[in-house]
Design an enzyme around this catalytic site. Sequence first.
Site, short mmCIF file in Angstrom:
data_model
loop_
_atom_site.label_atom_id
_atom_site.label_comp_id
_atom_site.label_asym_id
_atom_site.label_seq_id
_atom_site.Cartn_x
_atom_site.Cartn_y
_atom_site.Cartn_z
N GLU A 38 0.84 -1.21 0.00
CA GLU A 38 0.00 0.00 0.00
C GLU A 38 0.87 1.26 0.00
OE1 GLU A 38 -3.57 1.83 2.87
OE2 GLU A 38 -2.28 0.21 3.59
N LYS A 72 -9.20 2.85 -2.54
CA LYS A 72 -9.59 2.27 -1.25
C LYS A 72 -10.96 2.79 -0.82
CE LYS A 72 -7.46 1.32 3.28
NZ LYS A 72 -6.24 1.57 4.09
N CYS A 86 -5.40 -3.15 2.36
CA CYS A 86 -5.17 -3.20 3.80
C CYS A 86 -6.43 -3.47 4.62
CB CYS A 86 -4.48 -1.91 4.23
SG CYS A 86 -3.69 -2.00 5.87
#
Length: 270
Positions: free
Chosen positions: A41, A110, A143
């Site tokens: 990430e 995200k 994540c």
Amino acid sequence: MKIAVYQGEGVKGEVSEALGMIRTNAVEAAKQGAGLLIFPEMFLTGYNIGEAVAALAEPAVGPSAAAVAKISREAGVAILYGYPERSGDRIFNSTRLVNSAGDAIADYRKTHLYGGEERRLFAPGDDLVIAELEGLRIGFLICYELEFPEAVRSLALAGAELIAVPTALIKPFDIVARTLVPARAFENQVYVAYAGMCGSERGLGYCGLTCIVGPDGRDLARAGPGPALLFADIDPSAVSKGRQSNPYLSDRRPELYSEPVKPARPRSGE
């Protein structure tokens, strides 16, 4: 397809350093026969960079994207990398997948942001996505999102065979890498490639523990606390076989999940 997953330290805003690491590991991954290389990430800039993200964020087709595309072409390997994406006056925590010809085939933002700092710095994405690379169907999460079973299940139901998860998992949450990643793979019969940071960055400590897990929930490869380049073979037939022998997806009853849960009422008799 053989894939490679890189675990490395945050570059603290040094994009040129990150690009050098991408190049070095792309050459090595290709030499080892990998068709896809996954980085953590926000790898281009480092994750814990605070306000600097505004200056370092680039458009999806910015100069760093061009540099990574060139690396992919020269090394002959597809690359998935994390970076801060600027779109107008908004910044997203994003990933981009380019194929071995350097062509972009997927962009993902995200959707589930972690904590107040991410919500302050980034706008949330709005869509889950799947892309196909050399016949392999890949879903994307970043994540924290893997910790939502609904997100992984949605990608599995949409046909994903591999879930690629660039991450910057921080201490002390190693339970995510050790327990939740195998659980998500097993309960959906998918491969999960969890590509994380290690070491520390501006006082933030990372767990490492990057891993590639099979549809049976077992590790195919796992890193320790330091830099590593992992490899594993991804076999889509293992996904279909797993779903036949362990039919969580087909045994679902979605009509129960879409309605509010009702208060318990004892039966008075038949």
